[in-house]
Design a protein around this motif. Structure first.
Motif, PDB file in Angstrom:
ATOM      1  N   GLN A 123     -43.624  -9.187 -29.399  1.00  0.00           N
ATOM      2  CA  GLN A 123     -44.552  -9.903 -30.269  1.00  0.00           C
ATOM      3  C   GLN A 123     -45.984  -9.401 -30.132  1.00  0.00           C
ATOM      4  OE1 GLN A 123     -44.690 -14.169 -29.696  1.00  0.00           O
ATOM      5  NE2 GLN A 123     -45.782 -14.504 -31.612  1.00  0.00           N
ATOM      6  N   SER A 124     -46.466  -9.277 -28.889  1.00  0.00           N
ATOM      7  CA  SER A 124     -47.848  -8.848 -28.689  1.00  0.00           C
ATOM      8  C   SER A 124     -47.997  -7.346 -28.887  1.00  0.00           C
ATOM      9  CB  SER A 124     -48.345  -9.254 -27.301  1.00  0.00           C
ATOM     10  OG  SER A 124     -47.522  -8.719 -26.286  1.00  0.00           O
ATOM     11  N   SER A 125     -46.966  -6.578 -28.595  1.00  0.00           N
ATOM     12  CA  SER A 125     -47.035  -5.130 -28.789  1.00  0.00           C
ATOM     13  C   SER A 125     -47.197  -4.800 -30.274  1.00  0.00           C
ATOM     14  CB  SER A 125     -45.779  -4.461 -28.238  1.00  0.00           C
ATOM     15  OG  SER A 125     -45.802  -3.064 -28.442  1.00  0.00           O
ATOM     16  N   PHE A 126     -46.472  -5.488 -31.117  1.00  0.00           N
ATOM     17  CA  PHE A 126     -46.570  -5.278 -32.564  1.00  0.00           C
ATOM     18  C   PHE A 126     -47.968  -5.618 -33.069  1.00  0.00           C
ATOM     19  CE2 PHE A 126     -46.099  -6.522 -37.014  1.00  0.00           C
ATOM     20  CZ  PHE A 126     -45.334  -5.495 -37.527  1.00  0.00           C
ATOM     21  N   ALA A 127     -48.607  -6.609 -32.427  1.00  0.00           N
ATOM     22  CA  ALA A 127     -49.954  -7.025 -32.814  1.00  0.00           C
ATOM     23  C   ALA A 127     -51.026  -6.103 -32.245  1.00  0.00           C
ATOM     24  CB  ALA A 127     -50.207  -8.462 -32.353  1.00  0.00           C
ATOM     25  N   GLY A 128     -50.601  -5.117 -31.444  1.00  0.00           N
ATOM     26  CA  GLY A 128     -51.550  -4.151 -30.922  1.00  0.00           C
ATOM     27  C   GLY A 128     -52.204  -4.548 -29.613  1.00  0.00           C
ATOM     28  N   ARG A 129     -51.678  -5.599 -28.980  1.00  0.00           N
ATOM     29  CA  ARG A 129     -52.244  -6.007 -27.691  1.00  0.00           C
ATOM     30  C   ARG A 129     -51.544  -5.268 -26.559  1.00  0.00           C
ATOM     31  NH1 ARG A 129     -51.585 -11.492 -26.488  1.00  0.00           N
ATOM     32  NH2 ARG A 129     -50.535 -12.163 -28.386  1.00  0.00           N
ATOM     33  N   SER A 130     -52.264  -5.138 -25.429  1.00  0.00           N
ATOM     34  CA  SER A 130     -51.738  -4.366 -24.301  1.00  0.00           C
ATOM     35  C   SER A 130     -51.096  -5.243 -23.234  1.00  0.00           C
ATOM     36  CB  SER A 130     -52.867  -3.533 -23.670  1.00  0.00           C
ATOM     37  OG  SER A 130     -53.908  -4.386 -23.204  1.00  0.00           O
ATOM     38  N   ASP A 131     -50.875  -6.517 -23.534  1.00  0.00           N
ATOM     39  CA  ASP A 131     -50.298  -7.441 -22.557  1.00  0.00           C
ATOM     40  C   ASP A 131     -48.969  -6.916 -22.016  1.00  0.00           C
ATOM     41  OD1 ASP A 131     -52.348  -8.787 -23.717  1.00  0.00           O
ATOM     42  OD2 ASP A 131     -51.227 -10.586 -24.224  1.00  0.00           O
ATOM     43  N   ARG A 132     -48.753  -7.164 -20.728  1.00  0.00           N
ATOM     44  CA  ARG A 132     -47.489  -6.796 -20.113  1.00  0.00           C
ATOM     45  C   ARG A 132     -46.850  -8.029 -19.490  1.00  0.00           C
ATOM     46  NH1 ARG A 132     -46.685  -1.481 -20.015  1.00  0.00           N
ATOM     47  NH2 ARG A 132     -44.902  -1.710 -18.637  1.00  0.00           N
ATOM     48  N   ALA A 166     -55.506 -15.821 -34.690  1.00  0.00           N
ATOM     49  CA  ALA A 166     -55.907 -15.300 -36.001  1.00  0.00           C
ATOM     50  C   ALA A 166     -55.766 -13.777 -36.051  1.00  0.00           C
ATOM     51  CB  ALA A 166     -57.342 -15.722 -36.304  1.00  0.00           C
ATOM     52  N   GLU A 167     -56.203 -13.115 -34.985  1.00  0.00           N
ATOM     53  CA  GLU A 167     -56.101 -11.655 -34.931  1.00  0.00           C
ATOM     54  C   GLU A 167     -54.645 -11.209 -34.915  1.00  0.00           C
ATOM     55  OE1 GLU A 167     -57.653  -7.973 -32.095  1.00  0.00           O
ATOM     56  OE2 GLU A 167     -58.536  -9.975 -31.889  1.00  0.00           O
ATOM     57  N   ASP A 168     -53.819 -11.917 -34.142  1.00  0.00           N
ATOM     58  CA  ASP A 168     -52.395 -11.581 -34.107  1.00  0.00           C
ATOM     59  C   ASP A 168     -51.759 -11.804 -35.474  1.00  0.00           C
ATOM     60  OD1 ASP A 168     -52.706 -11.003 -31.469  1.00  0.00           O
ATOM     61  OD2 ASP A 168     -51.395 -12.577 -30.705  1.00  0.00           O
ATOM     62  N   GLN A 189     -54.278  -8.883 -15.755  1.00  0.00           N
ATOM     63  CA  GLN A 189     -54.320  -9.423 -17.106  1.00  0.00           C
ATOM     64  C   GLN A 189     -55.514 -10.365 -17.297  1.00  0.00           C
ATOM     65  OE1 GLN A 189     -51.750  -7.169 -18.751  1.00  0.00           O
ATOM     66  NE2 GLN A 189     -52.046  -8.997 -19.955  1.00  0.00           N
ATOM     67  N   MET A 190     -55.832 -11.150 -16.262  1.00  0.00           N
ATOM     68  CA  MET A 190     -56.991 -12.033 -16.348  1.00  0.00           C
ATOM     69  C   MET A 190     -58.267 -11.229 -16.536  1.00  0.00           C
ATOM     70  SD  MET A 190     -56.008 -14.887 -13.430  1.00  0.00           S
ATOM     71  CE  MET A 190     -57.638 -15.670 -13.438  1.00  0.00           C
ATOM     72  N   ARG A 191     -58.369 -10.142 -15.793  1.00  0.00           N
ATOM     73  CA  ARG A 191     -59.542  -9.272 -15.947  1.00  0.00           C
ATOM     74  C   ARG A 191     -59.569  -8.633 -17.326  1.00  0.00           C
ATOM     75  NH1 ARG A 191     -59.353  -6.890  -9.776  1.00  0.00           N
ATOM     76  NH2 ARG A 191     -61.169  -8.042  -8.986  1.00  0.00           N
ATOM     77  N   ALA A 192     -58.407  -8.202 -17.816  1.00  0.00           N
ATOM     78  CA  ALA A 192     -58.344  -7.587 -19.142  1.00  0.00           C
ATOM     79  C   ALA A 192     -58.733  -8.584 -20.228  1.00  0.00           C
ATOM     80  CB  ALA A 192     -56.935  -7.052 -19.403  1.00  0.00           C
ATOM     81  N   ASN A 193     -58.506  -9.870 -19.962  1.00  0.00           N
ATOM     82  CA  ASN A 193     -58.856 -10.911 -20.920  1.00  0.00           C
ATOM     83  C   ASN A 193     -60.330 -11.315 -20.846  1.00  0.00           C
ATOM     84  OD1 ASN A 193     -56.249 -11.018 -21.905  1.00  0.00           O
ATOM     85  ND2 ASN A 193     -55.624 -12.704 -20.572  1.00  0.00           N
ATOM     86  N   GLY A 194     -61.083 -10.699 -19.911  1.00  0.00           N
ATOM     87  CA  GLY A 194     -62.519 -10.933 -19.875  1.00  0.00           C
ATOM     88  C   GLY A 194     -63.032 -11.769 -18.721  1.00  0.00           C
ATOM     89  N   ILE A 195     -62.163 -12.145 -17.780  1.00  0.00           N
ATOM     90  CA  ILE A 195     -62.603 -12.928 -16.622  1.00  0.00           C
ATOM     91  C   ILE A 195     -63.116 -11.974 -15.541  1.00  0.00           C
ATOM     92  CG2 ILE A 195     -61.883 -14.557 -14.822  1.00  0.00           C
ATOM     93  CD1 ILE A 195     -59.688 -15.504 -16.802  1.00  0.00           C
ATOM     94  N   SER A 196     -64.304 -12.238 -15.027  1.00  0.00           N
ATOM     95  CA  SER A 196     -64.897 -11.397 -13.980  1.00  0.00           C
ATOM     96  C   SER A 196     -64.486 -11.949 -12.617  1.00  0.00           C
ATOM     97  CB  SER A 196     -66.420 -11.390 -14.115  1.00  0.00           C
ATOM     98  OG  SER A 196     -67.005 -10.625 -13.094  1.00  0.00           O
ATOM     99  N   ILE A 197     -63.545 -11.276 -11.949  1.00  0.00           N
ATOM    100  CA  ILE A 197     -63.001 -11.746 -10.674  1.00  0.00           C
ATOM    101  C   ILE A 197     -63.566 -10.906  -9.534  1.00  0.00           C
ATOM    102  CG2 ILE A 197     -60.907 -12.178  -9.334  1.00  0.00           C
ATOM    103  CD1 ILE A 197     -59.369 -12.418 -11.941  1.00  0.00           C
ATOM    104  N   HIS A 198     -64.109 -11.583  -8.524  1.00  0.00           N
ATOM    105  CA  HIS A 198     -64.691 -10.915  -7.359  1.00  0.00           C
ATOM    106  C   HIS A 198     -63.927 -11.337  -6.103  1.00  0.00           C
ATOM    107  CE1 HIS A 198     -68.408  -9.686  -9.571  1.00  0.00           C
ATOM    108  NE2 HIS A 198     -68.043 -10.716 -10.311  1.00  0.00           N
ATOM    109  N   MET A 199     -63.183 -10.403  -5.510  1.00  0.00           N
ATOM    110  CA  MET A 199     -62.449 -10.678  -4.274  1.00  0.00           C
ATOM    111  C   MET A 199     -63.381 -10.556  -3.071  1.00  0.00           C
ATOM    112  SD  MET A 199     -59.562 -11.265  -5.626  1.00  0.00           S
ATOM    113  CE  MET A 199     -58.493 -10.782  -6.985  1.00  0.00           C
TER     114      MET A 199
END
Length: 451
Positions: free
Chosen positions: A374-383, A63-65, A217-227
């Motif tokens: 596609q994602s850059s135009f939508a303002g997302r920082s995905d790589r 929806a945001e995209d 990217q997983m962390r940027a998406n909100g997943i809390s990862i602890h190594m």
């Protein structure tokens, strides 16, 4: 000696069903025993339901995209029971397809457990003994819980599809592809996800640069990862599951999901008494033709713990049938198998990682990372990332690694070229399809690294 069947297959997963029906199609008299649902792990509690959950989890940012592209739409909340009902109906349909294929092929099906009685006989759960010239074991594997206090309170991958409701918070223990895929899925469905992994980086065994990008990217998406973190113990309380971790923290979650490994289903089959060799992990030891130490007994798929992927089990089944029923000695080819990890972002890979290739000899690495259009135009920082690992001497492409949306679709096609032994110059001769992400695979001109 007269046998009841030419082939008796134990296990109704993708490999067992394929071997049974193809052998029957060649005129063999075939029976198959399965004590659970037809279709096995992949169809019932693995690849298929997981991928449908992946699809469901990817709608959240749409929806945001869409708004960035000029659409005025809104997305309501995800309704787990509605999805679950549709999922259950689809799995029932697929199970019916598998049963139908066996029936049309003339395979006799026994819906019960079977164990080995002697090199040419199986015993069914009802006590019936059936003899066969050849026996094929295709019983797959199962998820295992770690040996920690309170592990019985957690769930494993077999359980996730049958949860009465989605938890508000979940701890996922493990760093392999199952752990990472479900971390992304549940995060996309609105669950607060924490992931513990005892190693230094998730997705051990894959290309370092690729898994590093996926973790970021997983962390940027909100997943809390602890190594470097594992579970010491779990205590059930009135408000959830209280988890004590090796990093000194204690935290409560609604649910704990163990994705800490799988074990071949060989327990209680009667293999030891017949002289069928088992490996340290309980896997059946076979040769290049999937034959065990007992000449009449063969094994394919995850129960052999070679390459635990559904398409591999199917290819092993086809090689078994060619060897035994067509008289064409056909070894199984486990070299250069493309695979995909359905994280967000997705990961497609074939061949050697940069680290593996560097250890084998001089290489050139062609790589790029960028924001997709596609994602850059939508303002997302995905790589995304595209990488080719090339032998410096022969110029052959030794490995291809893609981190991007639809990477699994791309790696299937790139895998053909890598399997054929294509060189970097072969890739270069292909005209780019523009504008696409995958065009980078044929426009990379300068090595990023030489080793």
């Amino acid at each position: 000696m007269t046998f009841d069947y030419d082939l008796f297959v134990i296990g109704g997963g993708s490999g067992g069903v394929r071997a049974a029906r193809v052998a029957a199609g060649l005129g063999a008299k075939v029976a198959l025993a399965e004590d659970s649902r037809m279709g096995g792990t992949c169809v019932i509690r693995g690849c298929v339901p997981k991928k449908l959950m992946v699809f469901a989890s990817e709608y959240a940012p749409m929806a945001e995209d869409a708004a960035a592209y000029g659409w005025d739409i809104s997305l309501g909340a995800f309704h787990w029971p509605n999805f679950q009902r549709k999922l259950s109906a689809e799995l029932d349909r697929l199970e019916g397809v598998y049963n139908g294929l066996l029936d049309k092929s003339g395979v006799t099906v026994f819906a019960q457990r079977a164990t080995l009685s002697d090199p040419h006989s199986v015993r069914l759960a009802d006590g019936t003994i059936k003899s066969a010239k050849h026996i094929l074991i295709a019983t797959g594997g199962r998820p295992v819980r770690p040996d920690v206090k309170g592990a019985e309170y957690g769930i494993v991958s077999d359980d996730i599809f049958n949860l009465p409701q989605l938890p508000k918070s979940i701890l996922i223990v493990g760093g392999g592809y199952i752990a990472c895929e479900f971390a992304c899925i549940l995060n996309g469905l609105g669950v607060e996800v924490t992931q513990y992994y005892r190693g230094a980086q998730i997705l051990r065994g894959f290309d370092d640069e690729a898994r590093g990008l996926i973790c970021d990217q997983m962390r940027a998406n909100g997943i809390s990862i602890h190594m470097g973190t594992d579970v010491i113990g779990i205590e059930k309380t009135d408000t959830g599951l209280r988890v004590e971790a090796t990093n000194g923290e204690t935290q409560s979650f609604d649910q704990v999901f163990f994705a800490t490994g799988r074990r071949p289903n060989t327990d209680g089959l009667g293999l030891d008494a017949l002289g069928v060799e088992l490996g340290r992990g309980g896997e059946i030891v076979v040769d290049h033709f999937s034959q065990t130490a007992v000449p009449s007994i063969y094994a394919i798929g995850d129960v052999t713990n070679r390459v635990n992927l559904t398409p591999v089990a199917i290819r092993e089944a086809m090689a078994f049938v060619a060897t035994v029923f067509e008289g064409k000695k056909t070894p199984v080819d486990h070299d250069l198998i493309p695979s995909a990890v359905f994280t967000q972002p997705e990961f497609g890979t074939v061949g050697l990682s940069e680290e593996e290739a560097r250890a084998a000899g001089p290489i050139e690495v062609y790589a790029t990372s960028f924001k997709p259009m596609q994602s850059s135009f939508a303002g997302r920082s995905d790589r995304v990332m595209m990488k080719l690992v090339v032998c410096a001497e022969t110029r052959r492409v030794l490995g291809c690694h893609i981190v991007a949306p639809q990477a699994g679709e791309m790696i299937q096609l790139a895998g053909i070229a890598v399997k054929m032994g294509s060189t970097k110059e072969d890739f270069d001769r292909v005209c780019a399809v523009h504008p696409t992400m995958s065009e980078e695979l044929v426009t990379l001109k300068t090595p990023a690294r030489v080793a």
